[in-house]
Design an enzyme around this catalytic site. Structure first.
Site, mmCIF file in Angstrom:
data_model
loop_
_atom_site.group_PDB
_atom_site.id
_atom_site.type_symbol
_atom_site.label_atom_id
_atom_site.label_comp_id
_atom_site.label_asym_id
_atom_site.label_seq_id
_atom_site.Cartn_x
_atom_site.Cartn_y
_atom_site.Cartn_z
ATOM 1 N N GLU A 142 0.833 -1.214 0.000
ATOM 2 C CA GLU A 142 0.000 0.000 0.000
ATOM 3 C C GLU A 142 0.857 1.250 0.000
ATOM 4 O O GLU A 142 0.355 2.355 0.191
ATOM 5 C CB GLU A 142 -0.931 0.005 1.221
ATOM 6 N N ASP A 186 7.721 15.876 -30.878
ATOM 7 C CA ASP A 186 6.791 15.075 -30.084
ATOM 8 C C ASP A 186 5.464 15.799 -29.923
ATOM 9 O O ASP A 186 5.412 17.031 -29.879
ATOM 10 C CB ASP A 186 7.377 14.852 -28.673
HETATM 11 C C1 JE8 Z 1 1.456 1.605 -6.214
HETATM 12 C C2 JE8 Z 1 0.648 3.649 -9.243
HETATM 13 C C3 JE8 Z 1 2.138 5.526 -10.215
HETATM 14 C C4 JE8 Z 1 -0.148 4.893 -10.929
HETATM 15 C C5 JE8 Z 1 2.679 3.548 -7.797
HETATM 16 C C6 JE8 Z 1 3.346 3.061 -6.679
HETATM 17 C C7 JE8 Z 1 3.094 1.422 -4.676
HETATM 18 C C8 JE8 Z 1 -4.761 -0.342 -3.538
HETATM 19 N N1 JE8 Z 1 -3.472 0.340 -3.384
HETATM 20 C C9 JE8 Z 1 -2.470 -0.184 -4.347
HETATM 21 C C10 JE8 Z 1 -3.665 1.790 -3.548
HETATM 22 C C11 JE8 Z 1 -2.384 2.547 -3.375
HETATM 23 C C12 JE8 Z 1 -1.301 2.010 -4.347
HETATM 24 C C13 JE8 Z 1 -1.140 0.518 -4.184
HETATM 25 C C14 JE8 Z 1 -0.173 -0.053 -5.214
HETATM 26 N N2 JE8 Z 1 1.087 0.686 -5.266
HETATM 27 C C15 JE8 Z 1 0.796 2.078 -7.327
HETATM 28 C C16 JE8 Z 1 1.403 3.068 -8.114
HETATM 29 C C17 JE8 Z 1 0.959 4.710 -10.097
HETATM 30 N N3 JE8 Z 1 3.060 6.195 -10.380
HETATM 31 N N4 JE8 Z 1 -0.279 5.835 -11.905
HETATM 32 N N5 JE8 Z 1 -1.042 3.964 -10.596
HETATM 33 N N6 JE8 Z 1 -0.579 3.214 -9.574
HETATM 34 C C18 JE8 Z 1 2.729 2.093 -5.870
HETATM 35 C C19 JE8 Z 1 2.067 0.571 -4.338
#
Ligand code: JE8
Length: 276
Positions: free
Chosen positions: A122, A179
């Protein structure tokens, strides 16, 4: 440019060994160093996560390994002699971050040293971000409005977007200047369609203008196609464009597509309120 990436999945960053970024590394234009966060754990299971305070789903990445890893990486490139990369910019990929854009890619490409901290679970205990944001420049960035399982894919996206802007990395030194989202001729418009040989494929011809050899007509056609594609896929980009950026033929093409110059001086679609 030096890039450090701290992750529990170094193998996820293997694509940084190939193609454009891999070549830039081989040519010494890019120094990419991957670090396994678990090297900074001290228990038998190399634990990097724990349950969230306050309850809730999932696990949170513990602050101690991140603190030790960041201290070690930042010390390794700290001020000290000609080889030191200078001040780092720490980049934290997160869905709650500032949208990563071409403008930000341009900003990052001008920095001597980027340190990426892709998390999993998370996310990272907030105290880590607070701690390092007090000592260094730190940006929390998101690559889009969707939720991934971790930050490694965003690092691949951001590193590629930045690396291609570095001098000598792209074959044609100027090609990134055209671009879609870069300042310049197609500023703010999407790319138009591209074609190559054969001239006829499954009964489909290449647009005649592209084989006419008439460079002026070709440039005009490409711009009209970029306007058409932008009008269809990203109309908000047309609305956001400074009308001064459109020449007479652009305006004709936009009007054919249903756009009108509004009283606010911007192009819009809907009831014509143009001052004739
Ligand atoms: C991430 C991410 C970007 C994007 C980036 C880093 C670290 C359910 N949870 C899942 C919610 C909070 C995030 C959890 C997964 N997670 C996702 C991203 C990102 N840059 N555009 N979408 N997701 C992390 C953990």
């Amino acid at each position: 440019m030096r890039i450090d990436v701290i992750t529990i999945f170094p193998e996820y960053l293997a694509p940084l060994d190939v193609s454009l970024v891999g070549k830039a590394r081989a040519r010494g234009r890019l120094d990419v160093r991957l670090h396994d966060l678990r090297e900074w754990t001290h228990d038998r299971h190399h634990t990097v996560d724990d349950t969230p305070y306050g309850g809730g789903p999932g696990m949170v990445m513990k602050p101690e390994p991140w603190g030790e890893a960041l201290d070690a990486v930042l010390a390794s490139g700290g001020p000290g002699g000609p080889g030191s990369p200078g001040e780092p910019l720490i980049v934290v990929p997160t869905p709650s971050g500032t949208p990563f854009t071409q403008a930000i890619a341009e900003e990052l490409s001008a920095r001597p040293w980027l340190v990426f901290t892709p998390a999993r679970y998370e996310g990272i205990d907030r105290r880590v971000i607070d701690e390092y944001a007090e000592r260094h420049e730190l940006r929390e960035l998101s690559i889009g409005d969707y939720v991934l399982a971790g930050g490694e894919a965003p690092v691949l996206v951001m590193v590629e977007a930045v690396a291609r802007l570095l001098p000598g990395v792209l074959g044609n030194a100027d090609s990134h200047r055209d671009d879609s989202f870069a300042p310049g001729a197609m500023a703010g418009l999407l790319e138009g369609p591209v074609y190559t040989k054969p001239p006829r494929w499954r009964g489909r011809e290449v647009p005649e203008v592209l084989v006419s050899g008439h460079h002026g007509r070709i440039a005009r056609w490409r711009r009209d196609e970029a306007l058409r594609r932008t009008s269809t896929a990203r109309p908000e980009l047309i609305e956001g464009c400074d009308p001064a950026a459109f020449d007479r033929q652009d305006r004709r093409t936009l009007e054919e597509l249903g756009w009108r110059l509004g009283a606010d001086g911007r192009f819009g679609r809907g009831s014509p309120n143009v001052e004739e």
